[in-house]
Motif scaffolding. Structure first.
Motif, mmCIF file in Angstrom:
data_model
loop_
_atom_site.group_PDB
_atom_site.id
_atom_site.type_symbol
_atom_site.label_atom_id
_atom_site.label_comp_id
_atom_site.label_asym_id
_atom_site.label_seq_id
_atom_site.Cartn_x
_atom_site.Cartn_y
_atom_site.Cartn_z
ATOM 1 N N LEU A 71 -3.444 -89.257 36.586
ATOM 2 C CA LEU A 71 -2.579 -89.617 37.714
ATOM 3 C C LEU A 71 -3.124 -89.066 39.025
ATOM 4 O O LEU A 71 -2.996 -89.714 40.072
ATOM 5 C CB LEU A 71 -1.161 -89.113 37.459
ATOM 6 N N ARG A 72 -3.731 -87.889 38.972
ATOM 7 C CA ARG A 72 -4.321 -87.338 40.207
ATOM 8 C C ARG A 72 -5.438 -88.238 40.721
ATOM 9 O O ARG A 72 -5.624 -88.381 41.940
ATOM 10 C CB ARG A 72 -4.854 -85.927 39.950
ATOM 11 N N ASP A 78 -0.536 -96.676 45.556
ATOM 12 C CA ASP A 78 0.911 -96.512 45.463
ATOM 13 C C ASP A 78 1.212 -96.530 43.961
ATOM 14 O O ASP A 78 1.187 -97.586 43.330
ATOM 15 C CB ASP A 78 1.610 -97.659 46.177
ATOM 16 N N VAL A 79 1.493 -95.373 43.383
ATOM 17 C CA VAL A 79 1.456 -95.208 41.926
ATOM 18 C C VAL A 79 2.855 -95.246 41.308
ATOM 19 O O VAL A 79 3.784 -94.582 41.781
ATOM 20 C CB VAL A 79 0.761 -93.890 41.540
ATOM 21 N N VAL A 104 7.159 -84.606 32.888
ATOM 22 C CA VAL A 104 6.518 -85.784 33.480
ATOM 23 C C VAL A 104 7.273 -86.201 34.740
ATOM 24 O O VAL A 104 6.670 -86.485 35.783
ATOM 25 C CB VAL A 104 6.468 -86.949 32.475
ATOM 26 N N LYS A 105 8.596 -86.249 34.658
ATOM 27 C CA LYS A 105 9.407 -86.609 35.830
ATOM 28 C C LYS A 105 9.127 -85.667 36.993
ATOM 29 O O LYS A 105 8.972 -86.097 38.143
ATOM 30 C CB LYS A 105 10.892 -86.545 35.482
ATOM 31 N N GLN A 106 9.078 -84.366 36.697
ATOM 32 C CA GLN A 106 8.847 -83.377 37.752
ATOM 33 C C GLN A 106 7.462 -83.538 38.360
ATOM 34 O O GLN A 106 7.298 -83.490 39.589
ATOM 35 C CB GLN A 106 9.021 -81.969 37.186
ATOM 36 N N PHE A 107 6.453 -83.740 37.504
ATOM 37 C CA PHE A 107 5.089 -83.941 37.994
ATOM 38 C C PHE A 107 5.028 -85.140 38.934
ATOM 39 O O PHE A 107 4.419 -85.077 40.015
ATOM 40 C CB PHE A 107 4.135 -84.135 36.817
ATOM 41 N N CYS A 108 5.645 -86.231 38.522
ATOM 42 C CA CYS A 108 5.627 -87.449 39.331
ATOM 43 C C CYS A 108 6.399 -87.269 40.635
ATOM 44 O O CYS A 108 5.940 -87.679 41.705
ATOM 45 C CB CYS A 108 6.202 -88.607 38.533
#
Length: 296
Positions: free
Chosen positions: A198-199, A207-208, A261-265
């Motif tokens: 993702l990085r 726009d991810v 995952v939610k927090q990372f995003c």
């Protein structure tokens, strides 16, 4: 192409509903070709947007001489510019996606096909691709007449491309130029993690969006007793006795994983979209994706 092939991914009713939607980008991208999308940038199309004062060097043809005659000041007419968007849908085709009924891979194909068709209906450039070797054959499509070509490619994707998310996104980045809206459709089950992949997309100024596909059996396994668990991708084995305590620990681990995952995003302005494979694709696209700003 047989009708059954297209109907297995997109029903005729859903196709009609998709034609009324539009992909949404939270960023302004400079398109290569004229499309049907209203840009936030001002250009020279036929739809008037605003005025601004003349600055030496501006195109004299854009001056509103009627306004000059009334106000004795020079103003330029600005118009909304139509531009195309490049939409990328990246499908995780590893063995872990070949699970559930319907399989996570089948649902991923449905979602990619639906979003790809929305883009093609708006004259956007669309690339729907599997991560791994299959991605090298992915065509760049434009216009709804290419629907069958997209469905043919999706139909050819088979599970078993067990490249890591990192390597899959790296290969995608090396063979793909430009920027745009990038949707990763995956269960994110990678022992090496999903973070570096993702990085890389963020580093490309994409726009991810992440569509996290999981089956009901993964969220709440209907298992009891002594079991031998085998990792479908690398063959690792573990013998375990499954009881109420173990199941609750498993559910807690899954909740923590999804939360991380939610927090990372969230911290990186990535839109996170959970997808259960028992949810109809029509509901996901026309309701959930609208609520999360992927389409409108």
């Amino acid at each position: 192409m047989p009708k059954s092939k297209s109907h297995s991914l997109l029903s005729p009713d859903l196709l009609g509903r998709l034609e009324r939607l539009e992909l949404v980008s939270r960023k302004v991208f400079r398109g290569r070709m004229k499309g049907e999308r209203r840009s936030k940038r001002k250009g020279e199309s036929v739809e008037f947007a605003d005025f601004r004062q003349y600055v030496p060097g501006d195109d004299l043809r854009m001056i509103d001489w009627n306004l000059y005659a009334r106000l004795d000041q020079l103003f330029l007419k600005l118009f909304l510019e139509e531009e195309d968007l490049h939409f990328f849908a990246m499908i995780d085709a590893s063995d872990s996606m070949n699970f559930g009924d319907p399989t996570k891979l089948h649902v991923a194909k449905q979602l990619a096909a639906a979003l790809g068709y929305v883009g093609m209906c708006r004259a956007d450039r669309v690339t729907v691709t599997a991560l791994g070797p299959e991605g090298r054959r992915a065509p760049v499509l434009r216009g709804r007449s290419n629907l069958l070509k997209m469905l043919d490619y999706l139909d050819s994707i088979e599970p078993g491309h067990n490249v890591s998310l990192h390597d899959g996104i790296k290969e995608f980045s090396l063979r793909t130029a430009g920027t745009g809206v990038a949707v990763l459709i995956s269960d994110l089950m990678d022992k090496a993690g999903y973070e570096s992949a993702l990085r890389m997309l963020i580093g490309r100024r994409m726009d991810v969006f992440v569509m996290h596909v999981l089956s009901p059996e993964e969220l709440d396994p209907p298992l009891r007793g002594d079991r031998k668990l085998i990792d479908i991708e690398d063959g690792d084995e573990a013998e375990i006795t499954i009881n109420a305590y173990v199941l609750e620990k498993y559910r807690d681990t899954v909740r923590q994983f999804i939360g991380s995952v939610k927090q990372f995003c969230s911290r990186r302005s990535i839109v996170y979209i959970p997808v259960r494979t028992d949810t109809p694709v029509e509901t996901i696209v026309t309701k959930y994706l609208r609520e999360r700003g992927v389409v409108r």
